[in-house]
Enzyme design. Structure first.
Site, PDB file in Angstrom:
ATOM      1  N   GLU A  55     -36.173  17.579 -92.090  1.00 39.84           N
ATOM      2  CA  GLU A  55     -35.357  18.433 -91.216  1.00 39.84           C
ATOM      3  C   GLU A  55     -36.249  19.381 -90.423  1.00 39.84           C
ATOM      4  O   GLU A  55     -35.811  20.029 -89.492  1.00 39.84           O
ATOM      5  CB  GLU A  55     -34.380  19.288 -92.054  1.00 39.84           C
ATOM      6  CG  GLU A  55     -33.289  18.488 -92.739  1.00 39.84           C
ATOM      7  CD  GLU A  55     -32.536  19.336 -93.778  1.00 39.84           C
ATOM      8  OE1 GLU A  55     -32.707  20.583 -93.819  1.00 39.84           O
ATOM      9  OE2 GLU A  55     -31.785  18.728 -94.568  1.00 39.84           O
ATOM     10  N   ASP A  57     -43.695  21.273-109.831  1.00 37.03           N
ATOM     11  CA  ASP A  57     -44.068  21.448-111.234  1.00 37.03           C
ATOM     12  C   ASP A  57     -43.386  20.409-112.126  1.00 37.03           C
ATOM     13  O   ASP A  57     -42.174  20.191-112.019  1.00 37.03           O
ATOM     14  CB  ASP A  57     -43.631  22.866-111.644  1.00 37.03           C
ATOM     15  CG  ASP A  57     -44.175  23.292-112.978  1.00 37.03           C
ATOM     16  OD1 ASP A  57     -45.397  23.431-113.098  1.00 37.03           O
ATOM     17  OD2 ASP A  57     -43.376  23.500-113.911  1.00 37.03           O
TER      18      ASP A  57
HETATM   19  C1  GLC Z   1     -46.867  22.956-115.299  1.00 41.30           C
HETATM   20  C2  GLC Z   1     -47.627  24.211-114.958  1.00 41.30           C
HETATM   21  C3  GLC Z   1     -47.879  24.971-116.207  1.00 41.30           C
HETATM   22  C4  GLC Z   1     -46.553  25.349-116.830  1.00 41.30           C
HETATM   23  C5  GLC Z   1     -45.676  24.121-117.044  1.00 41.30           C
HETATM   24  C6  GLC Z   1     -44.246  24.516-117.273  1.00 41.30           C
HETATM   25  O1  GLC Z   1     -47.606  22.083-116.074  1.00 41.30           O
HETATM   26  O2  GLC Z   1     -48.785  23.890-114.258  1.00 41.30           O
HETATM   27  O3  GLC Z   1     -48.651  26.108-115.988  1.00 41.30           O
HETATM   28  O4  GLC Z   1     -46.752  25.964-118.057  1.00 41.30           O
HETATM   29  O5  GLC Z   1     -45.664  23.286-115.909  1.00 41.30           O
HETATM   30  O6  GLC Z   1     -43.669  25.012-116.099  1.00 41.30           O
END
Ligand code: GLC
Ligand code: MG
Length: 573
Positions: free
Chosen positions: A277, A227
């Site tokens: 790993e 993310d």
């Molecule tokens: C990414 C995710 C989104 C979230 C953001 C913060 O873009 O896909 O849904 O709100 O990160 O974590």
């Protein structure tokens, strides 16, 4: 220090999830050509009737994914979370939210998926955690300058009494990216204030995430979706530099204080050593919403994550020129960096492509999702036609494709959710100006009628389903020739025969600016017509079409897969 969460590895011993049973894809390279299906866990299937989807609800419906023919399942966050941002605010990285199930349920899901040749990808959220994470609570309880605060980005404020935020940085959900705490310091949160940013210069933070990756890898997870992957390295040297544009106008040279800095790649080289790993090595895909440029595919380099989401198709307007330019650029950037190619049309963060592709060119997504009830209507039939065609094009491109749950049903964006049910933090943080992303997160319809259209055995779904969802349910489309579900099934079945690691393709000459016609090295072809009127069909054996072919023509806003009539048939598997 052992992160508290690691105690969950002492969970009672159960049979460990098995290796992937029947996949046709090589364990070392499966991700290069995989079709990955994103499950938003709270909206897929609800096993216990509390209105919220859960892990057992996914396991119970794993047959849907098997019949669809996907290669992997990516689970959006299912970790304990106060849900300030739909689970992207993680309070414990090594457990399951009790509302969604248990670690045993997770193991059962991995076992069920692997038994069907479906690999498992989980979401890792490394830029920030929840303000309920024990480390952040400890940071609040500790003094300024303490090691506990050092794992986050605390700073003193500006102004005579520190009453002004340390910089002008903006949160993605609206407002300042700084929040003040009781003793007067401020902490950075690029997203909601309940999502404090980690300090990735802190060795404990780096080690902690290595252990999180190991924890899930040992549980049988095959890959990770990372993310906001480009935000971990920040330039925190004083005075903090001004940056008010978020990442929309990023410079393409790594000089932004917050995003896509060169040293972020060091983090992922460390992750690669952790992936290696394991046997087979784990893999990952980076998520970044920065402009697509020559730096995007650097995250996919072989000594880093392997893949990065390429959102170029998702961002393209419905036009042959735009699609072709996006594809050519991505292919070139990807080749320069190494790593895998990817394509995406929908996700839990953007309006569904069956609606988005019908937006008139002069209507922005924000305008369309206006909260004042004056959103311009879109032509849903046109949207679905275009979506089906775009999907066939995406699936014929070399590389890996990411599907978002419900797109195989042709679900539209739900634009008219009532204000009182909206949960996306964008809604509150923008003072009710932007409705946010709930419209693509409405629970899936499985049956044409009945309680929550088969989403659960009872209960009210956490977001209401529109009446139109019944006719789009899995049951309504199952076995119906020409339905979107059957189109996806047929496409994925054929793709299994036709897909190849050889990424070469050529654009076939066409005089017509509304047509794209590509040919893969094994003769597999896709022609797509962006115009509203029919065009002559290129020569070849028709394998699949997104709309009925009438009079030997390629209809308007449709795509077709072809194989040259003289090409040898590929081996069926
Ligand atoms: C990414 C995710 C989104 C979230 C953001 C913060 O873009 O896909 O849904 O709100 O990160 O974590
Ligand atoms: Mg439930």
């Amino acid at each position: 220090m052992t992160p508290h969460t690691m105690t969950s590895s002492t969970h009672p011993a159960r049979p460990r999830p098995t290796a992937v049973a029947t996949s046709r894809l090589d364990p070392a390279t499966w991700w290069r050509t995989a079709v990955v299906y994103q499950v938003y866990p709270r909206s897929f299937g609800d096993s216990d009737g509390d209105g919220t989807g859960d892990l057992r609800g996914i396991t119970e419906r794993i047959g849907h994914l098997e019949r669809l023919g996907v290669d992997a399942l990516w689970l959006s966050p299912f970790y304990p979370s106060p849900l300030a941002d739909g689970g992207y605010d993680v309070a414990d990285y090594c457990d399951v939210d009790p509302r969604l199930g248990t670690l045993d349920d997770f193991d059962d899901l991995v076992t069920a998926a692997h038994a069907r040749g479906i690999r498992m990808v989980v979401d890792i959220v490394p830029n920030h955690c929840s303000d309920q994470h024990p480390w952040f609570r400890a940071a609040l309880a500790a003094a300024p300058g303490s090691p506990e605060r050092g794992r986050f980005l605390f700073r003193d404020g500006r102004g005579a009494r520190g009453e002004l935020p340390p910089s002008d940085w903006q949160s993605h959900f609206g407002g300042s990216a700084w929040e003040r705490v009781d003793d007067g310091q401020w902490y950075l949160h690029l997203f909601a204030r309940e999502q404090p940013d980690f300090n990735w210069a802190d060795a404990q933070v780096r080690e902690y995430f290595h252990d999180v990756l190991r924890f899930w890898s040992r549980r049988g997870v095959d890959g990770f979706r990372v993310d906001v992957a480009h935000s971990l390295a920040k330039d925190m040297t004083e005075p903090l530099r001004s940056q008010t544009t978020l990442d929309l106008n990023l410079p393409d040279d790594g000089t932004d204080p917050l995003y896509d800095r060169d040293d972020v790649h060091e983090v992922y080289r460390g992750w690669r050593r952790v992936f290696d790993e394991f046997d087979p090595p784990r893999t990952a895909v980076a998520e970044l919403w920065s402009p697509i440029n020559g730096r995007t595919y650097l995250y996919a380099r072989p000594d880093e994550l392997g893949q990065v989401f390429d959102f170029s198709l998702l961002k393209s307007p419905w036009s042959a020129a735009a699609y072709r330019a996006a594809i050519d650029r991505s292919v070139a950037d990807h080749a320069a960096a190494g790593g895998g190619l990817t394509w995406v049309l929908s996700s839990h963060d953007v309006p569904r492509h069956a609606s988005r592709l019908a937006l008139p060119a002069d209507v922005t997504i924000e305008d369309w999702l206006r909260s004042d009830g004056t959103s311009p209507a879109v032509d849903e039939a046109a949207g679905l036609r275009r979506a089906r065609a775009a999907t066939l094009l995406m699936l014929a491109l070399p590389g890996s494709a990411y599907l978002y749950q419900g797109e195989e049903l042709g679900l539209p964006e739900v634009v008219d959710l009532p204000a009182e049910v909206l949960q996306d933090p964008q809604w509150e943080r923008t003072g009710h100006r932007v409705k946010g992303r709930d419209g693509c997160r409405v629970p899936l319809p499985w049956t044409t009628d009945g309680t929550s259209l088969g989403f659960g055995p009872a209960g009210t779904p956490w977001l209401p389903q529109p009446a139109s969802f019944g006719a789009l349910s899995v049951a309504a489309q199952d076995g119906v020739p020409g339905s979107t579900l059957e189109l996806y099934r047929a496409a994925l079945r054929l793709r299994r025969e036709l897909e190849t690691l050889d990424e070469d393709f050529t654009w076939q000459a066409t005089e017509d600016s509304a047509l794209l016609h590509l040919r893969r090295s094994n003769g597999w072809q896709c022609a797509i017509n962006f115009a509203t009127t029919a065009r002559p069909l290129p020569a070849g054996e028709v394998l699949l079409a997104s709309a009925p072919l009438v009079g030997g023509l390629l209809p308007g806003e449709a795509a077709v897969w072809l194989r040259p009539s003289d090409a040898p048939a590929a081996d069926a598997d």
